[in-house]
Design a protein around this motif. Sequence first.
Motif, PDB file in Angstrom:
ATOM      1  N   GLN A 141      44.151  87.226  62.222  1.00 51.72           N
ATOM      2  CA  GLN A 141      44.391  88.763  62.736  1.00 51.72           C
ATOM      3  C   GLN A 141      43.297  89.792  61.863  1.00 51.72           C
ATOM      4  OE1 GLN A 141      45.621  89.500  65.496  1.00 51.72           O
ATOM      5  NE2 GLN A 141      46.852  87.771  65.821  1.00 51.72           N
ATOM      6  N   ASN A 142      43.567  89.631  60.633  1.00 49.57           N
ATOM      7  CA  ASN A 142      42.815  90.663  59.976  1.00 49.57           C
ATOM      8  C   ASN A 142      42.918  89.982  58.489  1.00 49.57           C
ATOM      9  OD1 ASN A 142      44.776  92.323  58.775  1.00 49.57           O
ATOM     10  ND2 ASN A 142      45.136  93.018  60.687  1.00 49.57           N
ATOM     11  N   SER A 143      42.140  90.398  57.614  1.00 53.46           N
ATOM     12  CA  SER A 143      41.850  90.129  56.026  1.00 53.46           C
ATOM     13  C   SER A 143      41.464  91.201  55.245  1.00 53.46           C
ATOM     14  CB  SER A 143      41.185  88.776  55.810  1.00 53.46           C
ATOM     15  OG  SER A 143      39.862  89.008  56.295  1.00 53.46           O
ATOM     16  N   THR A 166      49.835  87.218  51.040  1.00 51.84           N
ATOM     17  CA  THR A 166      48.943  87.618  50.113  1.00 51.84           C
ATOM     18  C   THR A 166      48.511  86.420  49.306  1.00 51.84           C
ATOM     19  OG1 THR A 166      50.096  89.864  49.830  1.00 51.84           O
ATOM     20  CG2 THR A 166      48.223  89.224  47.953  1.00 51.84           C
ATOM     21  N   LEU A 167      47.243  86.064  49.398  1.00 58.10           N
ATOM     22  CA  LEU A 167      46.712  84.790  48.751  1.00 58.10           C
ATOM     23  C   LEU A 167      46.004  85.281  47.404  1.00 58.10           C
ATOM     24  CD1 LEU A 167      44.963  82.814  51.485  1.00 58.10           C
ATOM     25  CD2 LEU A 167      47.583  82.470  50.763  1.00 58.10           C
ATOM     26  N   THR A 168      46.245  84.506  46.448  1.00 58.36           N
ATOM     27  CA  THR A 168      45.401  84.850  45.241  1.00 58.36           C
ATOM     28  C   THR A 168      44.716  83.701  44.649  1.00 58.36           C
ATOM     29  OG1 THR A 168      47.449  86.336  44.425  1.00 58.36           O
ATOM     30  CG2 THR A 168      45.986  85.607  42.710  1.00 58.36           C
ATOM     31  N   ALA A 183      44.025  88.759  48.221  1.00 58.69           N
ATOM     32  CA  ALA A 183      43.501  88.715  49.534  1.00 58.69           C
ATOM     33  C   ALA A 183      44.625  88.893  50.515  1.00 58.69           C
ATOM     34  CB  ALA A 183      42.327  87.788  49.797  1.00 58.69           C
ATOM     35  N   GLU A 184      44.617  89.851  51.407  1.00 58.33           N
ATOM     36  CA  GLU A 184      45.953  89.746  52.302  1.00 58.33           C
ATOM     37  C   GLU A 184      45.193  89.334  53.726  1.00 58.33           C
ATOM     38  OE1 GLU A 184      47.091  93.890  52.070  1.00 58.33           O
ATOM     39  OE2 GLU A 184      47.703  93.614  50.064  1.00 58.33           O
ATOM     40  N   PHE A 185      45.956  88.562  54.258  1.00 57.52           N
ATOM     41  CA  PHE A 185      45.622  87.969  55.525  1.00 57.52           C
ATOM     42  C   PHE A 185      46.812  88.252  56.538  1.00 57.52           C
ATOM     43  CE2 PHE A 185      43.035  85.738  52.454  1.00 57.52           C
ATOM     44  CZ  PHE A 185      41.980  85.588  53.026  1.00 57.52           C
ATOM     45  N   SER A 186      46.680  88.448  57.640  1.00 55.51           N
ATOM     46  CA  SER A 186      47.510  88.564  58.966  1.00 55.51           C
ATOM     47  C   SER A 186      47.259  87.266  59.928  1.00 55.51           C
ATOM     48  CB  SER A 186      47.835  89.623  59.546  1.00 55.51           C
ATOM     49  OG  SER A 186      48.124  90.658  58.671  1.00 55.51           O
ATOM     50  N   VAL A 187      48.225  86.481  60.347  1.00 55.14           N
ATOM     51  CA  VAL A 187      47.829  85.257  61.019  1.00 55.14           C
ATOM     52  C   VAL A 187      48.808  85.165  62.177  1.00 55.14           C
ATOM     53  CG1 VAL A 187      46.345  83.939  59.476  1.00 55.14           C
ATOM     54  CG2 VAL A 187      48.666  83.458  59.746  1.00 55.14           C
ATOM     55  N   THR A 188      48.423  84.614  63.438  1.00 56.64           N
ATOM     56  CA  THR A 188      49.515  84.513  64.339  1.00 56.64           C
ATOM     57  C   THR A 188      49.373  82.794  64.791  1.00 56.64           C
ATOM     58  OG1 THR A 188      48.150  84.994  66.215  1.00 56.64           O
ATOM     59  CG2 THR A 188      49.799  86.632  65.060  1.00 56.64           C
ATOM     60  N   GLY A 189      50.296  82.423  65.328  1.00 55.29           N
ATOM     61  CA  GLY A 189      50.242  80.976  65.738  1.00 55.29           C
ATOM     62  C   GLY A 189      51.493  80.359  65.903  1.00 55.29           C
ATOM     63  N   GLU A 190      51.628  79.050  66.424  1.00 58.97           N
ATOM     64  CA  GLU A 190      52.882  78.365  66.479  1.00 58.97           C
ATOM     65  C   GLU A 190      53.269  77.851  65.154  1.00 58.97           C
ATOM     66  OE1 GLU A 190      52.414  74.900  68.995  1.00 58.97           O
ATOM     67  OE2 GLU A 190      51.795  76.173  70.708  1.00 58.97           O
ATOM     68  N   LEU A 191      54.619  77.801  64.995  1.00 58.40           N
ATOM     69  CA  LEU A 191      55.224  77.596  63.690  1.00 58.40           C
ATOM     70  C   LEU A 191      54.690  76.398  62.901  1.00 58.40           C
ATOM     71  CD1 LEU A 191      57.193  78.576  61.507  1.00 58.40           C
ATOM     72  CD2 LEU A 191      58.990  76.924  62.377  1.00 58.40           C
TER      73      LEU A 191
END
Lengths: 201, 247
Positions: free
Chosen positions: B113-115, B204-206, B144-152
């Motif tokens: 979605q966004n990063s 949040t990934l580092t 780094a912040e990420f937002s994602v969507t999807g199946e589990l």
Amino acid sequence: MAGIFGLFSNKEYEFAFNLMPANTKATVKETAKRKKQIFTAIAVPLAFILLTILILLINLIPVALTRSGWQSAIGALESELADKTTILGRVKLINGELKIKTDFIVDPVGKNVDFKIIFNTVEEAFRSNASGSVITSYGRSDNGQFLVNATSTAESGPSEILSKFKAIEAVQSADIVTVNRATDPDQYRFTIGFILKPQTT
Amino acid sequence: MKEKETKNDLQELMRLYILPFGGFVVALLIVIFAIIPLLNETFAGIEEINRLRTRHQELIGERNNRVSMQAGLPRQEAVLNKIREVIPQSQTAVADFSERISALAAQNNVRLQNSNVGESVRVNTGAATGSVEIANLELVELPAEFSVTGELNSIIEFLSSIYNAGDFIVIRNMDLQKSVRSSSSSSDARFSTQATDNWNMSMTLTKFQFRVSGSQAEEALSDVYFGVPDSSRPNQQVINFVEENYL
């Protein structure tokens, strides 16, 4: 030697007539012995002292040689060990860099986990539960703890799931973080936090 | 006559008392000013030899230790090279890192979605990590912040692929929730009805990198590395982690 007139001079008179009795042979011998003893008493300690000095001086030579030998051996070893270009120097350099860098990253490494293990662990804890507990969300906090939010229709839900988490060998620690009771519908919402054992990560 | 007697007496006195006494004094002076310093020097020399011998033994021990360490050198070099690769030094790896995450998301059917990459930097010094105190080396965290969507399952695969991608990226925090439009009628929401469910995840990934701070040249670092005592061993947990995951 002064001649016949010398007999009448005052000086010759003084020396010419000795009223002291002549020393006996024994006295002369005793005096000579005493002189010899005095000489011996002075000479022997002095000779001993001089001999001691000589021995000490001679002893200093091997001491100095031995010291110099050790110093040069140490110098050679130190320069060998301090040389970064030799294989032994490289061993030290690599070990030092690895030591410093692994110390730096030990904490992040401890937090780096294959999330499949996490989801499998959670699955195991919630599998066939009797309290009707359902997972609603997953999370991880900054301190590395994993969180599972769930709802349960039975009051025993949180404790049942917690005991299941604690029974899993891979789990180091597990705790209930929050428990709420919602009246409509009648549900228990709870959060369980857990940490895996380091070797499983 | 009397003078002669006096002279004889004096000579006798000299011979019997003053001469031995003088000899004794001379001997004493020789002992104090020659023998004692010589003895001190001898003992100091022996002590110095003992100290040198001990030092020599230490150095021999150090050398033997290094010789024994030499056997593990290829392994250590391999681990270190991997650490240098996954945690680079004095390079900005942020842009590449973001692209890699996007690619992994696409591979696992997860929509990014966004990063928000490279917004802040956290620095850990050696003292903070309990390491040897190193003034000019820092471990920089690049969150780094990420937002994602999807199946589990896709999201699980995506998270697992981040771990197994061959890079060192830590998921520092994560919040994975079912999307509001999803429905769950079963008690086992994950395994019976979630196959088509959408889940939203923010995380949040580092990424990490080493940085040499200040004006100190990297040459100075090699002196720091060289100064680490041979008895200090690298952290075994990290070594195991690198060997199991990257080698």
